[in-house]
Design an enzyme around this catalytic site. Structure first.
Site, PDB file in Angstrom:
ATOM      1  N   LYS A 110      22.799  73.512  58.967  1.00 11.67           N
ATOM      2  CA  LYS A 110      21.662  73.433  59.889  1.00 11.67           C
ATOM      3  C   LYS A 110      20.369  73.878  59.203  1.00 11.67           C
ATOM      4  O   LYS A 110      19.331  73.228  59.320  1.00 11.67           O
ATOM      5  CB  LYS A 110      21.919  74.284  61.134  1.00 11.67           C
ATOM      6  CG  LYS A 110      20.784  74.246  62.143  1.00 11.67           C
ATOM      7  CD  LYS A 110      21.016  75.197  63.307  1.00 11.67           C
ATOM      8  CE  LYS A 110      22.097  74.730  64.232  1.00 11.67           C
ATOM      9  NZ  LYS A 110      22.187  75.547  65.466  1.00 11.67           N
ATOM     10  N   GLU A 148      26.670  79.512  50.569  1.00 10.09           N
ATOM     11  CA  GLU A 148      27.848  78.851  50.024  1.00 10.09           C
ATOM     12  C   GLU A 148      27.636  77.345  49.927  1.00 10.09           C
ATOM     13  O   GLU A 148      27.946  76.706  48.908  1.00 10.09           O
ATOM     14  CB  GLU A 148      29.078  79.145  50.890  1.00 10.09           C
ATOM     15  CG  GLU A 148      29.452  80.615  50.971  1.00 10.09           C
ATOM     16  CD  GLU A 148      28.795  81.343  52.131  1.00 10.09           C
ATOM     17  OE1 GLU A 148      29.281  82.417  52.509  1.00 10.09           O
ATOM     18  OE2 GLU A 148      27.789  80.818  52.665  1.00 10.09           O
ATOM     19  N   GLY A 203      27.570  76.189  65.397  1.00 12.38           N
ATOM     20  CA  GLY A 203      28.393  75.573  64.362  1.00 12.38           C
ATOM     21  C   GLY A 203      29.830  75.359  64.770  1.00 12.38           C
ATOM     22  O   GLY A 203      30.424  74.317  64.483  1.00 12.38           O
ATOM     23  N   ARG A 204      30.418  76.338  65.442  1.00 12.54           N
ATOM     24  CA  ARG A 204      31.832  76.229  65.805  1.00 12.54           C
ATOM     25  C   ARG A 204      32.081  75.231  66.932  1.00 12.54           C
ATOM     26  O   ARG A 204      33.223  74.950  67.268  1.00 12.54           O
ATOM     27  CB  ARG A 204      32.372  77.613  66.171  1.00 12.54           C
ATOM     28  CG  ARG A 204      31.616  78.321  67.281  1.00 12.54           C
ATOM     29  CD  ARG A 204      32.035  79.797  67.332  1.00 12.54           C
ATOM     30  NE  ARG A 204      31.316  80.580  68.331  1.00 12.54           N
ATOM     31  CZ  ARG A 204      30.136  81.143  68.121  1.00 12.54           C
ATOM     32  NH1 ARG A 204      29.497  80.958  66.976  1.00 12.54           N
ATOM     33  NH2 ARG A 204      29.561  81.879  69.060  1.00 12.54           N
ATOM     34  N   GLU A 218      34.745  84.342  66.760  1.00 11.89           N
ATOM     35  CA  GLU A 218      33.299  84.391  66.559  1.00 11.89           C
ATOM     36  C   GLU A 218      32.572  84.382  67.898  1.00 11.89           C
ATOM     37  O   GLU A 218      31.481  84.925  68.023  1.00 11.89           O
ATOM     38  CB  GLU A 218      32.845  83.215  65.697  1.00 11.89           C
ATOM     39  CG  GLU A 218      31.450  83.386  65.110  1.00 11.89           C
ATOM     40  CD  GLU A 218      31.146  82.391  64.009  1.00 11.89           C
ATOM     41  OE1 GLU A 218      31.393  82.704  62.823  1.00 11.89           O
ATOM     42  OE2 GLU A 218      30.664  81.286  64.335  1.00 11.89           O
ATOM     43  N   HIS A 265      60.727  81.141  60.290  1.00 11.55           N
ATOM     44  CA  HIS A 265      61.368  81.776  59.143  1.00 11.55           C
ATOM     45  C   HIS A 265      60.444  82.812  58.509  1.00 11.55           C
ATOM     46  O   HIS A 265      60.641  83.197  57.352  1.00 11.55           O
ATOM     47  CB  HIS A 265      61.774  80.706  58.134  1.00 11.55           C
ATOM     48  CG  HIS A 265      62.726  79.703  58.686  1.00 11.55           C
ATOM     49  ND1 HIS A 265      64.100  79.868  58.628  1.00 11.55           N
ATOM     50  CD2 HIS A 265      62.512  78.547  59.368  1.00 11.55           C
ATOM     51  CE1 HIS A 265      64.689  78.841  59.223  1.00 11.55           C
ATOM     52  NE2 HIS A 265      63.747  78.027  59.683  1.00 11.55           N
ATOM     53  N   LYS A 307      25.680  88.562  55.199  1.00 13.48           N
ATOM     54  CA  LYS A 307      24.728  87.698  54.490  1.00 13.48           C
ATOM     55  C   LYS A 307      23.525  88.504  54.003  1.00 13.48           C
ATOM     56  O   LYS A 307      23.053  88.338  52.868  1.00 13.48           O
ATOM     57  CB  LYS A 307      24.255  86.575  55.407  1.00 13.48           C
ATOM     58  CG  LYS A 307      25.331  85.591  55.837  1.00 13.48           C
ATOM     59  CD  LYS A 307      24.740  84.533  56.754  1.00 13.48           C
ATOM     60  CE  LYS A 307      25.783  83.556  57.242  1.00 13.48           C
ATOM     61  NZ  LYS A 307      25.211  82.533  58.154  1.00 13.48           N
TER      62      LYS A 307
END
Length: 554
Positions: A210, A216, A271-272, A357, A388, A516
């Site tokens: 955005k 990153e 974002g999510r 979040e 398992h 950040k």
């Protein structure tokens, strides 16, 4: 506006639920099934192609009624309408949260700051369709005229987890052999390994950010750009191979991206919650625009159900309130997401971000410290692998871990008896959680094996399974674009409902920002660019010194 005019734990509905919890404490679910042969039929909801069996929960009709009464007392219906109408439900950032507008078929008008966002979404979808059709048909090509064979999506968080989940889930619908590779981690290994798999002449890069400043994403994009130029040597070719989904058009243009190749992101979508927007371009490029629109249609069907169904038959509301029941009245600290389908293997990862979040908060909307628990830890993995591994803890550990079992009735890949075996595993695990195995049953089992009395006394306690562990079972006919859309939208609304009950702002994420900020002060020291102020703790300073020594910068 806060959802709760009075403190949550002082509400009469809360006190009623505490009393129900005390009464049910010693009642096994097996007894509830024995008393009510119709229990499974009554605790069952169908919506938008999904079916929920919630009969294996520690509830009675009275508990369910009290849970829904609590929801109403927290103004859920009004808060739901505020969300869907575009009111500024993200209170700390003064924004709407209109992910539902992204999958609206264009039949409604929703105004935000004088703009009809639904019309804007439809225009963006039309632009996406032009791009997708061009790439998949081969009419849109790279700088040498060759059609694209690969897409590399560079993003992180919601720009990565949601598209990756859906891309995997809809793999049977993949078209034209144009796979998408995802790069998120700042670990250089990921971008380097990805670039080794693709050809610069036939690779399309999508930069998903955005702000166009996410560290990153920006650093990985710079590596991709440098790699591309090393092979083609032509700055002008960047405009043929790089596109972006961002709100920062000037930064994208400075990177070399043609403004015509920039797709919008809006402040009213977190974002999510963004996979339904142009952030979903990797999905559309993988499965085609018709299937992407079907994904949106499935989500919209769940939106309509959430808006219109009465609370006692409302799938997201019932699942949300069951989560509140265990989180706040039974002391559950985690919730397991267990998809029994290989294509849904990344669902726990996406829901982890979505839920944690959104509801990983410790203050109410008006900034008061919570005196009740907020969101649980979300975790899980694909069945039957987990049986398992961590299912042992679910069955015999000391913690209460509610679980959602998710499985399609039909598979895309019928082979031998595999799907029947998988379905049997899913059902047996949920039944084992509910029924368990008593000490008497364990002793009888060992006796049937011919064990001695001494062996029986020694081994039996280790074979006891307490049972009475709650679970939901979600099914769909098949994993399709529509059912995947409905499934993700279901959990979005479930998360929102729980945020309403706990009086949280489910649409901000200030906790993400601190790391950040601190990273910006630490990075220059690691790069040897400046001495910088020493950190406030000796641990960070010592670890910086170790890094500088290993990299020859000390």
């Amino acid at each position: 506006m806060p959802a709760n005019p009075t403190v949550l734990t002082s509400k009469p509905e809360w006190q009623t639920l505490k009393e129900h919890r005390e009464r049910l404490d010693g009642t096994p679910m097996t007894e509830l099934f024995r008393q009510d042969p119709e229990r499974a039929k009554r605790y069952y909801i169908e919506a938008a192609g999904l079916s929920l069996d919630f009969s294996k929960n520690r509830i009675t009709d009275e508990v369910l009624e009290a849970l829904l009464a609590l929801a109403s007392s927290c103004n859920l219906e009004a808060r739901r309408e505020a969300l869907l109408q575009g009111e500024r439900v993200n209170v700390t950032e003064d924004r709407p949260a209109l992910h539902t507008a992204l999958r609206n078929p264009g039949t409604d008008t929703i105004m935000v700051d004088g703009q009809d966002v639904v019309a804007e979404v439809q225009r963006t979808l039309a632009r996406m369709e032009t791009l997708v059709n061009g790439v998949l048909s081969g009419s849109r090509t790279g700088y040498t005229g060759k059609p694209f064979t690969d897409v590399v999506s560079i993003g992180i968080g919601g720009s990565y987890l949601g598209p990756k989940l859906v891309g995997e889930a809809l793999q049977p619908y993949g078209q034209s052999g144009v796979p998408c590779h995802y790069v998120a981690n700042i670990d250089g290994t990921e971008i380097c390994e990805t670039l080794r798999q693709v050809n610069p002449e036939t690779t399309l890069f999508l930069i998903q950010s955005k702000s166009f400043r996410t560290q990153e994403t920006l650093e990985n994009s710079k590596v991709a750009r440098r790699w591309f130029l090393e092979h083609c040597g032509d700055e002008q070719a960047i405009s043929r191979h790089f596109m972006s989904v961002t709100a920062n058009v000037p930064a994208a243009r400075d990177f070399g991206i043609d403004p015509d190749n920039v797709f919008p992101m809006w402040d009213w979508v977190g974002g999510r919650y963004s996979l339904w927007s142009a952030i979903g371009l990797p999905i559309a490029l993988t499965v085609g625009m018709a299937n992407f629109r079907a994904l949106l249609a499935g989500a919209h069907a769940m939106d309509q159900h959430f808006r219109e169904a009465p609370l006692h038959q409302n799938l997201p509301v019932v699942m949300a309130m069951l989560g509140v029941w265990y989180n706040n009245f039974w002391g559950a600290e985690t919730h397991a997401i267990l998809p029994y389908d290989h294509y849904l293997r990344s669902l726990p990862d996406h829901l982890q971000q979505l839920d944690m979040e959104s509801n990983g908060k410790s203050v109410t909307q008006d900034g008061k410290n919570l005196v009740w628990q907020s969101g649980p830890v979300i975790w899980g993995g694909v069945g039957a692998n987990g049986q398992h591994a961590y299912h042992q803890l679910i069955h015999q550990g000391t913690r209460l871990i509610p679980a959602d079992f998710i499985i399609p009735l039909q598979t895309h890949n019928p082979v031998a008896t595999h799907h029947a075996d998988l379905f049997a595993n899913c059902l047996s695990q949920s039944r084992a959680m509910m029924a368990g195995k008593s000490l008497e049953e364990a002793k009888a089992e060992l006796a049937a094996e011919g064990r001695s009395e001494a062996e029986i006394e020694q081994l039996a306690p280790h074979k006891v399974i307490p049972g009475n562990k709650p679970s939901n079972t979600l099914t769909m006919e098949k994993v399709t674009p529509e059912t995947v859309g409905a499934l993700i939208a279901l959990y979005e609304h479930r998360t929102f409902v729980q945020g309403v009950i706990w009086d949280l702002d489910s649409f901000d994420q200030w906790g993400v920002e601190l790391g950040k900020q601190l990273g910006k002060s630490i990075l220059p020291r690691l790069l040897g660019q400046e001495a910088g102020d020493r950190a406030s703790d000796s641990s960070t300073d010592h670890l910086i010194e170790l890094f500088l020594s290993a990299s020859g910068r000390s």
